[in-house]
Scaffold this motif. Structure first.
Motif, mmCIF file in Angstrom:
data_model
loop_
_atom_site.group_PDB
_atom_site.id
_atom_site.type_symbol
_atom_site.label_atom_id
_atom_site.label_comp_id
_atom_site.label_asym_id
_atom_site.label_seq_id
_atom_site.Cartn_x
_atom_site.Cartn_y
_atom_site.Cartn_z
ATOM 1 N N TYR A 23 67.033 -17.850 16.621
ATOM 2 C CA TYR A 23 66.902 -16.611 17.382
ATOM 3 C C TYR A 23 68.284 -16.034 17.632
ATOM 4 O O TYR A 23 69.237 -16.769 17.920
ATOM 5 C CB TYR A 23 66.188 -16.865 18.709
ATOM 6 N N GLY A 78 66.998 -12.131 21.042
ATOM 7 C CA GLY A 78 65.705 -12.779 21.018
ATOM 8 C C GLY A 78 64.895 -12.545 19.765
ATOM 9 O O GLY A 78 63.719 -12.908 19.694
ATOM 10 N N LYS A 126 71.260 -17.025 19.729
ATOM 11 C CA LYS A 126 70.932 -17.084 21.142
ATOM 12 C C LYS A 126 71.818 -18.116 21.842
ATOM 13 O O LYS A 126 72.028 -19.213 21.344
ATOM 14 C CB LYS A 126 69.467 -17.466 21.309
#
Length: 360
Positions: free
Chosen positions: A328, A332, A355
């Motif tokens: 990710y 997101g 992420k």
């Protein structure tokens, strides 16, 4: 018309020289190798590691000191073009460059001097005759450093000093984050870019800024010991690059991620000696010994060596690699594993941050 014919004949002769050097065996004593370095070999980091690798290559292939000319502190601007011209004028028939920013100048020079062979570390450019680029899957060892960082961190905040926001740096930054997240899914990785491959003061300042943000482990993809000495002075932990930096940060340094430049340079120059040189891209990895970790210091957390070795064993066996997984990004969005082709990893990852990474 006569000028055109003469120019064509000169080009043809140059091409014949290039084909001969690239495709016929040559005695090592006939090589004159010019090396352009982005920094100073006294940095005890990136450039020093290249020097050690070149010396190992010389020993392996019987190449004398007088056959090697090294130009240090060459900026990745038109100064590089001048350095290349100087080396060729002095009789060098092989040119090696060790900075991403050299690529355009080396690519242009390769087209203008087909009689000379060019070898460039990193970058995105090459041709299929007299210009190769060589690289390693550095992200593998950065992933392993991420494991060690997360195991050592108490704050859950770890830092990364990167040279530029480009694919070469970010692929290692993202791997570092993924390695840390394999231990602690909630870890945050803060990154500071110095916008230079060689800036001792800037690298130290970036490390201190990360420590000010609460990072208690500092990793680096820059060339000097600055981030490690900053970690030492500030009482946090550090992960070095290109050379075992423990002596410069004995109470901070965990271990360094390194490239076996001796093996790489021996392989490259051997292809020239054996008449097997070709352009294109050459990779190395942990499986073939191009990448390695320095011995772990007393500063690593308990269990680090076992955890790192388990991940490395999977890479060496081919069972698994860092980007053979969906990830990710910071927004997101799911990025499927199929995205991570070699071209993407080394040219397309300029804007991707996974992420948990925060650019400050």
């Amino acid at each position: 018309m006569k000028k055109l014919v003469a120019a064509m004949l000169c080009l043809a002769l140059s091409l014949m020289c290039a084909v001969g050097l690239a495709n016929e065996k040559i005695d090592p004593s006939e090589l004159q190798i010019g090396v352009i370095m982005i920094g100073d070999t006294s940095d005890m980091g990136f450039n020093y590691s290249h020097l050690v690798g070149l010396q190992e290559m010389q020993k392996n292939l019987g190449i004398e000191d007088h056959q090697i000319t090294i130009l240090e502190n060459v900026a990745d601007d038109s100064t590089c073009a001048d350095a290349i011209s100087e080396l060729i004028s002095n009789g060098c028939n092989v040119i090696i460059g060790n900075s991403f920013g050299f690529q355009t100048y080396m690519y242009e020079a390769a087209a203008q001097h087909p009689e000379v062979l060019f070898c460039h570390y990193s970058g995105l450019l090459q041709n299929d005759t007299n210009f190769c680029r060589f690289n390693a899957r550095n992200y593998q060892t950065r992933y392993l450093q991420g494991i060690a960082a997360a195991m050592r961190s108490e704050s859950g905040k770890i830092g990364f000093v990167g040279a530029f926001k480009n694919a070469e740096v970010n692929v290692s930054l993202n791997a570092y984050a993924l390695g840390a997240q394999s231990v602690n899914p909630d870890v945050t990785v803060y990154v500071k870019y110095t916008n230079s491959w060689y800036d001792p003061d800037g690298e130290t300042a970036a490390a201190n800024a990360l420590i000010d943000l609460g990072c208690d482990v500092i990793c680096q993809y820059v060339n000097t010991t600055g981030p490690q000495t900053a970690a030492q002075e500030r009482g946090v932990w550090g992960l070095g690059s290109d050379y075992d930096m423990t002596e410069f940060a004995p109470d901070a340094h965990l271990f360094a991620a390194c490239m076996n430049w001796g093996a790489i340079y021996t392989k490259l120059v051997s292809t020239i000696v054996n008449g097997e040189f070709h352009g294109g891209l050459i990779y190395g990895d942990v499986a073939d010994g191009t990448l390695y970790l320095t011995p772990f210091s007393k500063n690593v957390a308990d269990g680090t060596q076992e955890a790192v070795q388990a991940a490395m064993d999977k890479m060496v066996s081919g069972e698994w690699d860092v980007f053979q997984q969906d990830v990710y990004d910071v927004d997101g969005n799911l990025v499927p594993a199929a995205t991570f082709t070699d071209d993407y990893l080394y040219s397309g990852m300029t804007d991707l941050l996974v992420k948990g990474v925060v650019a400050k």
